[in-house]
Write a protein that holds these residues in place. Structure first.
Motif, PDB file in Angstrom:
ATOM      1  N   LEU A  75       6.522  -1.456  -2.758  1.00 58.99           N
ATOM      2  CA  LEU A  75       5.763  -1.347  -3.816  1.00 58.99           C
ATOM      3  C   LEU A  75       5.529   0.304  -4.343  1.00 58.99           C
ATOM      4  CD1 LEU A  75       3.483  -4.203  -3.122  1.00 58.99           C
ATOM      5  CD2 LEU A  75       5.810  -4.412  -4.114  1.00 58.99           C
ATOM      6  N   GLU A  76       5.232   0.210  -5.612  1.00 61.84           N
ATOM      7  CA  GLU A  76       4.661   1.596  -5.613  1.00 61.84           C
ATOM      8  C   GLU A  76       3.644   1.751  -4.737  1.00 61.84           C
ATOM      9  OE1 GLU A  76       5.222   2.977 -10.003  1.00 61.84           O
ATOM     10  OE2 GLU A  76       6.047   1.001 -10.518  1.00 61.84           O
ATOM     11  N   THR A  77       2.847   1.154  -4.335  1.00 61.33           N
ATOM     12  CA  THR A  77       1.265   1.828  -3.777  1.00 61.33           C
ATOM     13  C   THR A  77       1.411   2.012  -2.587  1.00 61.33           C
ATOM     14  OG1 THR A  77       1.408  -0.496  -3.632  1.00 61.33           O
ATOM     15  CG2 THR A  77      -0.008   0.279  -5.362  1.00 61.33           C
ATOM     16  N   VAL A 123      11.406   3.385  -3.919  1.00 59.49           N
ATOM     17  CA  VAL A 123      12.877   2.706  -4.591  1.00 59.49           C
ATOM     18  C   VAL A 123      13.684   3.772  -3.275  1.00 59.49           C
ATOM     19  CG1 VAL A 123      15.281   2.978  -5.731  1.00 59.49           C
ATOM     20  CG2 VAL A 123      13.078   1.752  -6.855  1.00 59.49           C
ATOM     21  N   ASP A 124      13.835   4.878  -3.145  1.00 61.71           N
ATOM     22  CA  ASP A 124      14.262   5.995  -2.272  1.00 61.71           C
ATOM     23  C   ASP A 124      13.399   6.739  -1.513  1.00 61.71           C
ATOM     24  OD1 ASP A 124      14.242   7.670  -4.449  1.00 61.71           O
ATOM     25  OD2 ASP A 124      15.935   7.453  -4.972  1.00 61.71           O
ATOM     26  N   THR A 125      13.856   7.976  -1.237  1.00 63.01           N
ATOM     27  CA  THR A 125      13.299   8.998  -0.542  1.00 63.01           C
ATOM     28  C   THR A 125      14.208  10.463  -0.315  1.00 63.01           C
ATOM     29  OG1 THR A 125      12.046  10.149   1.452  1.00 63.01           O
ATOM     30  CG2 THR A 125      13.478   8.674   1.726  1.00 63.01           C
ATOM     31  N   GLU A 126      13.859  11.737  -0.341  1.00 66.60           N
ATOM     32  CA  GLU A 126      15.065  12.624  -0.147  1.00 66.60           C
ATOM     33  C   GLU A 126      14.119  13.118   0.797  1.00 66.60           C
ATOM     34  OE1 GLU A 126      17.729  15.518  -2.388  1.00 66.60           O
ATOM     35  OE2 GLU A 126      16.159  13.853  -3.468  1.00 66.60           O
ATOM     36  N   ILE A 127      15.007  14.107   1.917  1.00 64.45           N
ATOM     37  CA  ILE A 127      14.169  14.857   2.931  1.00 64.45           C
ATOM     38  C   ILE A 127      14.916  16.299   2.802  1.00 64.45           C
ATOM     39  CG2 ILE A 127      14.045  15.270   5.812  1.00 64.45           C
ATOM     40  CD1 ILE A 127      14.322  12.951   5.864  1.00 64.45           C
ATOM     41  N   PHE A 128      13.910  17.122   3.073  1.00 63.91           N
ATOM     42  CA  PHE A 128      14.404  18.596   2.422  1.00 63.91           C
ATOM     43  C   PHE A 128      14.182  19.976   3.990  1.00 63.91           C
ATOM     44  CE2 PHE A 128      13.307  16.671  -1.518  1.00 63.91           C
ATOM     45  CZ  PHE A 128      14.075  16.876  -2.592  1.00 63.91           C
ATOM     46  N   ILE A 152       7.257   2.332   6.425  1.00 63.69           N
ATOM     47  CA  ILE A 152       7.466   2.152   4.792  1.00 63.69           C
ATOM     48  C   ILE A 152       5.953   1.034   5.410  1.00 63.69           C
ATOM     49  CG2 ILE A 152       7.518   1.023   2.650  1.00 63.69           C
ATOM     50  CD1 ILE A 152      10.724   1.771   3.300  1.00 63.69           C
ATOM     51  N   ILE A 153       4.759   1.357   5.241  1.00 70.44           N
ATOM     52  CA  ILE A 153       3.697   0.592   5.193  1.00 70.44           C
ATOM     53  C   ILE A 153       2.710   0.019   4.096  1.00 70.44           C
ATOM     54  CG2 ILE A 153       1.146   0.968   6.438  1.00 70.44           C
ATOM     55  CD1 ILE A 153       3.115   2.634   8.137  1.00 70.44           C
ATOM     56  N   PRO A 154       2.474  -1.459   3.926  1.00 75.21           N
ATOM     57  CA  PRO A 154       1.486  -2.139   2.891  1.00 75.21           C
ATOM     58  C   PRO A 154       0.338  -0.769   2.799  1.00 75.21           C
ATOM     59  CG  PRO A 154       2.476  -3.468   4.226  1.00 75.21           C
ATOM     60  CD  PRO A 154       2.598  -2.287   5.202  1.00 75.21           C
TER      61      PRO A 154
END
Length: 189
Positions: A75-77, A123-128, A152-154
């Protein structure tokens, strides 16, 4: 004044003295949702290589779509935490122990400072790997075969939990996630 006091006293006595039979039991409520308010937590591990983005002067992974690694609805939150495997240490009994650090994480090289950072959506993540100098010649020690754990934690669980989020073991214990529950994904460019 006496009359007003008497009326208040009698009214109070009348309402507090009423008693009768208990009413019938009400209908049961709807069933509750399982887990953390209906949401689930997950942790997965990726082994990733970074590629250099010359225009931005940073190293990056591809977008890591959560749906490629878990069927948990994000979820977005929800809270997304990422940890990097720094080393594999050894305990006094000779057994190995993973040493994890939470992102962001800084390193001070001869040329300047670099930092592992990330961004995410639901939806996703990106590591830099970002830095304060030309990163084109950054050592492969920082860019190849990097292992990350993504938690990913509620949000409702995270807000009310009492654990050290910088410690991945504390997070796993709080979420009741065992090492065998962590989905491990092989090399991703």
């Amino acid at each position: 004044m006496k009359k007003l006091f008497s009326i208040l006293f009698m009214t109070t006595f009348l309402f507090s003295a009423c008693e009768g039979d208990q009413g019938p039991q009400g209908p049961p409520g709807p069933p509750g949702e399982d887990g953390f308010g209906g949401a689930s937590a997950t942790i997965f591990e990726i082994n990733s290589n970074f590629f250099y983005d010359e225009g931005a002067n940073l190293w990056t992974t591809d977008l890591l779509a959560f749906s490629d690694f878990t069927d948990v609805e994000v979820l977005e939150t929800d809270v997304v935490l990422i940890y990097r495997l720094d080393a594999i240490g050894q305990l006094d009994d000779g057994s190995d122990v993973d040493e994890w650090s939470m992102l962001p994480q800084n390193f001070f090289t001869e040329d300047g400072t670099i930092q592992y950072v990330f961004n995410h959506t639901f939806v996703d993540t990106e590591i830099f790997i970002d830095g304060n100098y030309d990163l084109a010649t950054l050592s492969d020690d920082f860019t190849e075969g990097q292992i990350f754990r993504i938690a990913i934690i509620p949000a409702n669980f995270y807000e009310n939990a009492n654990f050290d989020s910088s410690n991945i073991d504390a997070v796993m214990n709080a979420l009741d996630i065992k090492e065998s529950d962590v989905k491990k994904v092989e090399a991703i460019k």
